[in-house]
Design a protein around this motif. Structure first.
Motif, PDB file in Angstrom:
ATOM      1  N   GLU A 104      -1.599  14.616  -5.723  1.00 36.15           N
ATOM      2  CA  GLU A 104      -1.398  15.273  -4.425  1.00 36.15           C
ATOM      3  C   GLU A 104      -0.416  16.434  -4.539  1.00 36.15           C
ATOM      4  O   GLU A 104      -0.702  17.546  -4.105  1.00 36.15           O
ATOM      5  CB  GLU A 104      -0.852  14.279  -3.398  1.00 36.15           C
ATOM      6  N   ILE A 105       0.729  16.153  -5.118  1.00 35.51           N
ATOM      7  CA  ILE A 105       1.770  17.172  -5.236  1.00 35.51           C
ATOM      8  C   ILE A 105       1.333  18.280  -6.188  1.00 35.51           C
ATOM      9  O   ILE A 105       1.475  19.464  -5.888  1.00 35.51           O
ATOM     10  CB  ILE A 105       3.100  16.541  -5.686  1.00 35.51           C
ATOM     11  N   GLY A 106       0.797  17.887  -7.333  1.00 33.89           N
ATOM     12  CA  GLY A 106       0.391  18.868  -8.330  1.00 33.89           C
ATOM     13  C   GLY A 106      -0.691  19.805  -7.846  1.00 33.89           C
ATOM     14  O   GLY A 106      -0.619  21.025  -8.044  1.00 33.89           O
ATOM     15  N   GLU A 134       0.843  -1.179   0.000  1.00 39.78           N
ATOM     16  CA  GLU A 134       0.000   0.000   0.000  1.00 39.78           C
ATOM     17  C   GLU A 134       0.889   1.244   0.000  1.00 39.78           C
ATOM     18  O   GLU A 134       1.851   1.329   0.763  1.00 39.78           O
ATOM     19  CB  GLU A 134      -0.855  -0.021   1.267  1.00 39.78           C
ATOM     20  N   GLU A 135       0.586   2.200  -0.857  1.00 33.94           N
ATOM     21  CA  GLU A 135       1.407   3.398  -0.953  1.00 33.94           C
ATOM     22  C   GLU A 135       1.080   4.357   0.186  1.00 33.94           C
ATOM     23  O   GLU A 135      -0.073   4.588   0.512  1.00 33.94           O
ATOM     24  CB  GLU A 135       1.154   4.103  -2.284  1.00 33.94           C
ATOM     25  N   LYS A 136       2.107   4.872   0.787  1.00 34.23           N
ATOM     26  CA  LYS A 136       1.946   5.817   1.875  1.00 34.23           C
ATOM     27  C   LYS A 136       1.604   7.188   1.298  1.00 34.23           C
ATOM     28  O   LYS A 136       2.287   7.694   0.406  1.00 34.23           O
ATOM     29  CB  LYS A 136       3.238   5.886   2.681  1.00 34.23           C
ATOM     30  N   LEU A 137       0.532   7.793   1.796  1.00 36.57           N
ATOM     31  CA  LEU A 137       0.139   9.117   1.345  1.00 36.57           C
ATOM     32  C   LEU A 137       1.055  10.168   1.947  1.00 36.57           C
ATOM     33  O   LEU A 137       1.682   9.952   2.989  1.00 36.57           O
ATOM     34  CB  LEU A 137      -1.305   9.400   1.726  1.00 36.57           C
ATOM     35  N   ILE A 138       1.128  11.307   1.323  1.00 39.21           N
ATOM     36  CA  ILE A 138       1.938  12.414   1.816  1.00 39.21           C
ATOM     37  C   ILE A 138       1.226  13.015   3.025  1.00 39.21           C
ATOM     38  O   ILE A 138       0.019  13.246   2.994  1.00 39.21           O
ATOM     39  CB  ILE A 138       2.130  13.473   0.714  1.00 39.21           C
ATOM     40  N   ASP A 139       1.971  13.279   4.102  1.00 38.47           N
ATOM     41  CA  ASP A 139       1.332  13.818   5.307  1.00 38.47           C
ATOM     42  C   ASP A 139       0.988  15.300   5.132  1.00 38.47           C
ATOM     43  O   ASP A 139       1.461  15.964   4.212  1.00 38.47           O
ATOM     44  CB  ASP A 139       2.190  13.576   6.544  1.00 38.47           C
ATOM     45  N   SER A 140       0.153  15.798   6.012  1.00 40.88           N
ATOM     46  CA  SER A 140      -0.361  17.161   5.882  1.00 40.88           C
ATOM     47  C   SER A 140       0.741  18.217   6.005  1.00 40.88           C
ATOM     48  O   SER A 140       0.650  19.278   5.388  1.00 40.88           O
ATOM     49  CB  SER A 140      -1.455  17.416   6.911  1.00 40.88           C
ATOM     50  N   THR A 141       1.792  17.937   6.747  1.00 42.45           N
ATOM     51  CA  THR A 141       2.900  18.884   6.865  1.00 42.45           C
ATOM     52  C   THR A 141       3.628  19.016   5.531  1.00 42.45           C
ATOM     53  O   THR A 141       3.962  20.124   5.104  1.00 42.45           O
ATOM     54  CB  THR A 141       3.892  18.424   7.957  1.00 42.45           C
ATOM     55  N   ALA A 142       3.860  17.887   4.865  1.00 41.61           N
ATOM     56  CA  ALA A 142       4.521  17.919   3.558  1.00 41.61           C
ATOM     57  C   ALA A 142       3.643  18.624   2.530  1.00 41.61           C
ATOM     58  O   ALA A 142       4.144  19.396   1.701  1.00 41.61           O
ATOM     59  CB  ALA A 142       4.850  16.506   3.100  1.00 41.61           C
ATOM     60  N   ILE A 143       2.338  18.391   2.588  1.00 42.47           N
ATOM     61  CA  ILE A 143       1.409  19.070   1.665  1.00 42.47           C
ATOM     62  C   ILE A 143       1.470  20.580   1.891  1.00 42.47           C
ATOM     63  O   ILE A 143       1.515  21.356   0.937  1.00 42.47           O
ATOM     64  CB  ILE A 143      -0.038  18.544   1.852  1.00 42.47           C
ATOM     65  N   ALA A 144       1.501  20.999   3.140  1.00 41.93           N
ATOM     66  CA  ALA A 144       1.594  22.432   3.451  1.00 41.93           C
ATOM     67  C   ALA A 144       2.898  23.015   2.920  1.00 41.93           C
ATOM     68  O   ALA A 144       2.909  24.132   2.386  1.00 41.93           O
ATOM     69  CB  ALA A 144       1.479  22.648   4.954  1.00 41.93           C
ATOM     70  N   ASP A 145       3.990  22.270   3.019  1.00 38.81           N
ATOM     71  CA  ASP A 145       5.281  22.744   2.501  1.00 38.81           C
ATOM     72  C   ASP A 145       5.252  22.856   0.980  1.00 38.81           C
ATOM     73  O   ASP A 145       5.799  23.806   0.412  1.00 38.81           O
ATOM     74  CB  ASP A 145       6.406  21.807   2.932  1.00 38.81           C
ATOM     75  N   ILE A 146       4.611  21.909   0.322  1.00 39.15           N
ATOM     76  CA  ILE A 146       4.500  21.950  -1.140  1.00 39.15           C
ATOM     77  C   ILE A 146       3.673  23.166  -1.554  1.00 39.15           C
ATOM     78  O   ILE A 146       4.029  23.882  -2.492  1.00 39.15           O
ATOM     79  CB  ILE A 146       3.886  20.641  -1.671  1.00 39.15           C
ATOM     80  N   ARG A 147       2.588  23.399  -0.827  1.00 43.35           N
ATOM     81  CA  ARG A 147       1.733  24.556  -1.121  1.00 43.35           C
ATOM     82  C   ARG A 147       2.524  25.861  -0.935  1.00 43.35           C
ATOM     83  O   ARG A 147       2.411  26.789  -1.733  1.00 43.35           O
ATOM     84  CB  ARG A 147       0.518  24.533  -0.203  1.00 43.35           C
ATOM     85  N   LYS A 148       3.343  25.923   0.108  1.00 42.06           N
ATOM     86  CA  LYS A 148       4.174  27.107   0.343  1.00 42.06           C
ATOM     87  C   LYS A 148       5.135  27.344  -0.816  1.00 42.06           C
ATOM     88  O   LYS A 148       5.374  28.487  -1.206  1.00 42.06           O
ATOM     89  CB  LYS A 148       4.971  26.962   1.637  1.00 42.06           C
ATOM     90  N   GLN A 149       5.685  26.286  -1.367  1.00 43.32           N
ATOM     91  CA  GLN A 149       6.611  26.432  -2.494  1.00 43.32           C
ATOM     92  C   GLN A 149       5.896  27.029  -3.707  1.00 43.32           C
ATOM     93  O   GLN A 149       6.476  27.826  -4.444  1.00 43.32           O
ATOM     94  CB  GLN A 149       7.258  25.099  -2.844  1.00 43.32           C
ATOM     95  N   GLY A 150       4.647  26.644  -3.913  1.00 47.15           N
ATOM     96  CA  GLY A 150       3.854  27.249  -4.979  1.00 47.15           C
ATOM     97  C   GLY A 150       3.660  28.736  -4.737  1.00 47.15           C
ATOM     98  O   GLY A 150       3.787  29.558  -5.645  1.00 47.15           O
TER      99      GLY A 150
END
Length: 109
Positions: A84-86, A3-19
């Motif tokens: 998720e990342i996109g 089962e693939e591990k989903l990206i945690d909410s902290t990583a999602i927030a960091d990705i959003r910040k980079q955008g």
């Protein structure tokens, strides 16, 4: 099947910040380009076209003269990871920080 591990909410927030940081890098150049880039990235996400998405991301970072974050390597891992990342990155790219733009509107009145 693992089962693939989903990206945690902290990583999602960091990705959003980079955008958001990329949006700010365009501030001095051409802010209208950001909306065009975001629309094209959303089209690439909808079509599940990783290659075109990554091409646009690379071009955007080259234009802004900024280094490309390492999390983009993960978009080729799976469809879910790409989405998720996109989506997180594109949401950050078009984000408006509450309070920042409110002051500008009050000054214009």
């Amino acid at each position: 099947m693992a089962e693939e591990k989903l990206i945690d909410s902290t990583a999602i927030a960091d990705i959003r910040k980079q955008g958001y940081f990329l949006q700010k890098a365009y501030e001095g150049n051409n802010v209208k380009k950001v909306n065009g880039i975001a629309l094209k990235l959303l089209d690439d996400l909808r079509a599940n076209n990783r290659d075109l998405f990554m091409n646009r991301v690379l071009n955007s970072y080259m234009y802004a003269n900024k280094p490309i974050p390492h999390f983009f390597d993960q978009i080729f891992d799976s469809d879910e990871r790409f989405q998720e990342i996109g989506l997180a990155f594109t949401a950050g790219l078009i984000a408006v920080i509450p309070g920042k733009n409110e002051g500008k509107n009050k000054e214009a009145e």
